[in-house]
Scaffold this active site. Structure first.
Site, mmCIF file in Angstrom:
data_model
loop_
_atom_site.group_PDB
_atom_site.id
_atom_site.type_symbol
_atom_site.label_atom_id
_atom_site.label_comp_id
_atom_site.label_asym_id
_atom_site.label_seq_id
_atom_site.Cartn_x
_atom_site.Cartn_y
_atom_site.Cartn_z
ATOM 1 N N GLY A 160 -11.451 24.602 -1.433
ATOM 2 C CA GLY A 160 -12.597 25.223 -0.765
ATOM 3 C C GLY A 160 -13.762 24.250 -0.704
ATOM 4 C CB ILE A 214 -20.397 25.918 -4.797
ATOM 5 C CG1 ILE A 214 -21.584 26.862 -4.982
ATOM 6 C CG2 ILE A 214 -20.103 25.169 -6.091
ATOM 7 C CD1 ILE A 214 -21.314 28.032 -5.937
ATOM 8 N N GLY A 215 -18.473 24.134 -3.007
ATOM 9 C CA GLY A 215 -17.382 23.159 -2.947
ATOM 10 C C GLY A 215 -17.800 21.874 -2.250
ATOM 11 C CE1 TYR A 262 -15.660 36.266 -5.869
ATOM 12 C CE2 TYR A 262 -17.459 37.307 -7.071
ATOM 13 C CZ TYR A 262 -16.875 36.173 -6.527
ATOM 14 O OH TYR A 262 -17.501 34.972 -6.650
#
Lengths: 250, 253
Positions: free
Chosen positions: B14, B19-20, B159
């Protein structure tokens, strides 16, 4: 990102063990230093080691439990402006049986480990708030979270340091100040070596609970310390970070 | 202190956005060869790689649906083929998919959320371990979430539970592979300003951000320090099985 050039850092408990190692690591990353400790001679040794890496540290000999000594540290420090980094490393340990523990031990450890940490912080905090930035790093312990048998007073005070860290983080985050604690597991220093190495059975038991298979060394703290002191951790606050070779996973 | 990853090969799942992408960029800047994995966001990943390579940094993109059976092990194989090996894995891929109260969450959505956030990291970790062991060690950093602690915001319980599984998985697998010289840790971001919150209104987001003790939401770049630090054997060699919250004080426990 992990650089400390131009930063000024105050380290208490800098005369040996993890405190001295912290001072050396901060200097190696480019910070200017103010060192504080009650042991004058050993503190000078630290300052001399720092000279070897090209850092001329300011040395203040004093007792974290003394209000006038703390005032002197803050005066000397603030002469050069608000510090960017404060490392509260001064601490003592005493081991005792829980049933016969002298309550005085609790007072003595509380004075240094908790009142010392809170008092030193309080003496420098207003300047850091005014500067609108700063990193406060407290030395907790594995015992801050897990408790410790036969070290009740120590674990209790280190638990208090952890909660002080979190409370302070909540209160001063709005000023851009980050407050975190490093919680070492079994690190081999003069403060701990008798306990961890003095009895081969205990040594074996302790090692069997450390997945990384060895006791920590003061230098193991360096990376986490510099990370927490640098801009690389500007959104990280209120955390008590275990540095324990994996102890808390077992 | 300078954290360098010269000669390291780092795979970020990702890695095309949010963030990735920030993490992938920071590793590339630190000298690593970076694999930027994407699933649906090929354009983002390719643009990031273009930006990095234009600066003389080493990066390439790889596409895969990590919830498909063989995809994680194939991704690791492809990365190793292109980069010449693998030293660091950042399990960052994840997402809400969509908000849904528990009683309205059907089995398919449950499976998809768990598979995306936990299953993919599990399968990637399983696939990468033999390569890291053959190298004599390496590091894995899992991007979990503050939701692992809180149980999640409204209608995002599955999640949160899958992130909780990821944090617990990190602790456990850390012990399993410690003798191979592999360290495993996780980072738990708080409220970070990314597309993850695309369906939150700006005023609701601002209200949440002002409730953070540091008075702001995080930015993707706020995560890079913790991830690079934990990935570094030189600087975090005595830390394994830990999770570090990067949340501006939103959650302290």
């Amino acid at each position: 990102m992990f650089d400390l050039k131009g930063s000024r850092a105050v380290v208490t408990g800098a005369s040996g063990g993890i405190g001295r190692s912290c001072a050396l690591a901060l200097a190696a990353s480019g910070a200017e230093l103010v060192l504080f400790d009650i042991h004058a001679e050993r503190l000078e040794d630290t300052a001399e080691q720092l000279l070897d890496v090209g850092c001329r540290a300011t040395v203040v000999v004093g007792d974290v439990t003394s209000e006038s000594d703390r005032a002197r540290l803050s005066e000397v420090t603030l002469d050069g402006g608000a510090p960017d980094v404060l490392v509260n490393c001064a601490g003592i340990i005493k081991r005792q049986d829980i049933t016969t523990m002298a309550l005085l031990d609790l007072d003595v450890l509380w004075d240094v480990n908790v009142r010392g940490t809170v008092g030193i912080t309080q003496s420098l905090l207003p300047a850091m708030i005014q500067a609108g930035r700063g990193k406060i790093i407290n030395l907790g312990s594995l015992g801050s979270v897990t408790g410790l048998d036969r070290r009740t007073a120590y674990a209790t005070t280190k638990g208090a340091v952890a909660l002080y860290t979190k409370s302070l983080a909540r209160e001063v985050g709005q000023y851009g100040i980050c407050v975190n604690a490093i919680a070492p597991g079994y690190v081999d220093t003069s403060m701990t070596s008798e306990w961890i190495l003095g009895d081969s059975m205990r040594t074996e038991q302790l090692l069997s609970r450390i997945p990384l298979g060895r006791f920590g060394r003061p230098e193991d703290v360096d990376g986490l310390l510099i990370f927490l002191a640098s801009a690389a951790s500007d959104y990280l606050t209120g955390q008590v970070i275990m540095l324990d070779g994996g102890w808390t996973t077992t | 202190m300078d954290i360098r990853f010269t000669n390291s090969r780092v795979l970020v799942t990702g890695g095309g956005k949010g963030i990735g992408a920030a993490v992938a960029e920071a590793f590339a800047e630190a000298g690593a060869t970076v694999g930027v994995h994407y699933h649906q966001g090929r354009e983002d990943a390719d643009q990031l790689v273009e930006r990095l390579t234009a600066r003389g940094l080493a990066a390439f993109s790889l596409g895969a649906d990590l919830t498909a059976d063989e995809a994680p092990s194939n991704l690791v194989k492809d990365f190793v083929k292109l980069a010449g090996g693998v030293d660091v894995l950042i399990n960052n891929a994840g997402g809400l998919i969509r908000r849904s109260p528990v009683e309205d969450t059907d089995d398919a959505l449950f499976r998809d959320v768990v598979q995306l956030n936990f299953g993919s990291a599990f399968a990637m970790t399983r696939a990468v371990i033999p390569y890291l062991r053959a190298n004599g060690g390496g590091s894995i950093v899992n991007i979990s979430s503050v939701a692992a602690r809180t149980g999640g915001a409204g209608n995002a319980v599955v999640y949160a539970a899958s992130k909780g599984a990821l944090t617990t998985f990190s602790r456990g697998v850390a012990k399993e592979v410690v003798a191979d010289g592999i360290r495993v840790n996780s980072v738990e971001p708080g409220l970070i300003d990314t597309a993850f919150h695309a369906n939150t209104t700006p005023s609701a987001f601002q209200t949440m951000a002002s409730g953070v003790p540091m008075g702001r939401a995080g930015r993707p770049a706020d995560l890079t320090g913790a991830v690079l630090f934990l990935a570094s054997d030189v600087h975090a060699g005595y830390i394994t099985g830990q999770s570090i919250g990067v949340n501006g004080g939103l959650w302290v426990d």
